[in-house]
Write a protein that holds these residues in place. Structure first.
Motif, PDB file in Angstrom:
ATOM      1  N   ILE A 139      -8.657   7.117  -2.436  1.00 12.17           N
ATOM      2  CA  ILE A 139      -8.264   5.088  -2.962  1.00 12.17           C
ATOM      3  C   ILE A 139      -8.139   4.737  -4.417  1.00 12.17           C
ATOM      4  O   ILE A 139      -9.086   4.908  -5.157  1.00 12.17           O
ATOM      5  N   VAL A 185       0.969  -0.935   0.210  1.00 13.03           N
ATOM      6  CA  VAL A 185      -0.079  -0.226  -0.221  1.00 13.03           C
ATOM      7  C   VAL A 185       0.486   1.392  -0.444  1.00 13.03           C
ATOM      8  O   VAL A 185       1.580   1.282   0.884  1.00 13.03           O
ATOM      9  N   SER A 244      -6.440   2.699   6.370  1.00 11.56           N
ATOM     10  CA  SER A 244      -6.162   2.692   4.872  1.00 11.56           C
ATOM     11  C   SER A 244      -6.329   1.103   4.658  1.00 11.56           C
ATOM     12  O   SER A 244      -7.578   0.768   3.363  1.00 11.56           O
ATOM     13  N   ALA A 304      -6.232  -1.077  -8.347  1.00  6.70           N
ATOM     14  CA  ALA A 304      -4.996  -2.134  -7.848  1.00  6.70           C
ATOM     15  C   ALA A 304      -4.174  -2.499  -9.086  1.00  6.70           C
ATOM     16  O   ALA A 304      -4.930  -2.334 -10.306  1.00  6.70           O
ATOM     17  N   TYR A 336     -12.959  -2.722  -2.023  1.00  8.66           N
ATOM     18  CA  TYR A 336     -12.662  -3.707  -2.878  1.00  8.66           C
ATOM     19  C   TYR A 336     -12.613  -5.749  -2.469  1.00  8.66           C
ATOM     20  O   TYR A 336     -12.320  -6.262  -3.311  1.00  8.66           O
ATOM     21  N   TYR A 380      -1.553  -0.972  -4.262  1.00  3.96           N
ATOM     22  CA  TYR A 380      -2.622  -0.143  -4.130  1.00  3.96           C
ATOM     23  C   TYR A 380      -2.358   1.211  -4.248  1.00  3.96           C
ATOM     24  O   TYR A 380      -1.330   1.393  -2.670  1.00  3.96           O
ATOM     25  N   LEU A 405      -9.449  -0.099   1.820  1.00  2.00           N
ATOM     26  CA  LEU A 405      -9.170  -1.033   1.096  1.00  2.00           C
ATOM     27  C   LEU A 405     -10.234  -2.849   1.410  1.00  2.00           C
ATOM     28  O   LEU A 405     -10.514  -2.886   0.134  1.00  2.00           O
ATOM     29  N   VAL A 414      -3.101   4.943  -1.768  1.00  2.00           N
ATOM     30  CA  VAL A 414      -3.700   5.138  -0.570  1.00  2.00           C
ATOM     31  C   VAL A 414      -3.486   6.845  -0.266  1.00  2.00           C
ATOM     32  O   VAL A 414      -2.422   7.031  -0.120  1.00  2.00           O
TER      33      VAL A 414
END
Length: 287
Positions: A101, A64, A144, A104, A152, A118, A148, A120
């Motif tokens: 966000i 991330v 965070s 991917a 997702y 990902y 996610l 953020v």
């Protein structure tokens, strides 16, 4: 010389208190949901942390990239004491953390294994607070990951790790933010209008790691500059984790963050006038 037992006791109390706060944070984030305000609009961002974790139960690597941007509004003011009260409360959903966000993107880690990353993005102001206080940093990472998971339909391990020698994985994609603000229409005098100069273009470039497997020793940037006849028109600045290039007069402008800390003094640049490619070789500082 004898140590002051009261000072030692005070330091132990602070450490125990910090550990208690972190345990409280993990327990609370596991059973309660803090509202995450997802926002979209075009903006630029700068890198903050790269967090490594795993999906559950299949334990696939996830990275991330937590970034900061002035385009993202900060959450309401929250003191450390108020954060502790929030985590202890039965319903912390009244507190909103604005963040963007991203989608991917598939990347390759240091072991040449496939992984998912990902991006953020949070506000610069809130990042400053998280940078100064480990409890806020832990809180931000937990929020965070929760964002996610909600967006997702994931389940992520809370046994995360903030990478020290890597600022991000892959290339951070530009995101969009939706805002409620409407454009302001201003009447202007036609005599004051003029054709603005064309903005500098962002050149195409790639970053190569040598060796491609294992701990990196060099980072090589290859930047394509079509139309630049000589290196005399190039201005290159290197920071410990940033590359800024300007090709005068206003032909190209590149400002990018580098995924490793580099040795600025040991870096070299060479411009090939035939291929019109600038090659920048940067030694990577070992962690």
């Amino acid at each position: 010389m004898e140590a002051d037992s009261s000072l030692l006791s005070s330091e132990m109390d602070l450490q125990q208190q910090e550990e208690l706060y972190q345990q409280l944070l993990l327990q609370t984030m596991g059973k309660c949901k803090v509202k995450i305000l997802l926002i979209l609009e075009s903006f630029g961002h700068s890198l903050v942390w790269c967090v490594k974790t795993l999906t559950l139960p299949d334990k696939r690597k996830v990275f991330v990239n937590i970034c900061q941007s002035a385009a993202v509004p900060p959450p309401p003011h929250l003191s450390r004491e108020a954060l502790v009260e929030l985590l202890e409360s039965e319903d912390p959903t009244g507190y909103r953390v604005p963040m963007s966000i991203g989608e991917a993107h598939t990347e390759v880690d240091n072991n040449s294994q496939g992984c998912t990353a990902y991006d953020v993005v949070i506000s610069e102001e809130f990042f400053q607070k998280c940078q100064k206080d480990p409890l806020f940093q832990q809180f931000l990472i937990a929020v965070s990951l929760e964002g996610l998971e909600n967006k997702y339909n994931l389940e992520l391990s809370r046994d995360w790790k903030v990478l020290k020698n890597r600022k991000f994985l892959g290339s951070v994609n530009e995101q969009n933010i939706r805002t409620k603000s409407k454009p302001v229409i201003q009447e202007i005098d036609p005599k004051d209008t003029h054709t603005p100069p064309e903005p500098a273009k962002r050149p195409e470039f790639c970053l190569l790691v040598e060796p491609p497997v294992g701990d990196p020793e060099f980072l090589i940037a290859e930047i394509q500059l079509p139309g630049v006849a000589s290196s005399l028109s190039l201005v290159l600045d290197l920071g410990e984790d940033r590359l800024v290039l300007n090709a005068r007069p206003s032909l190209f402008h590149l400002d990018c963050f580098i995924p490793f800390f580099i040795d600025q003094e040991g870096s070299v640049a060479q411009y090939n006038t035939n291929t019109q490619i600038l090659t920048v070789t940067m030694p990577v500082v070992s962690s």
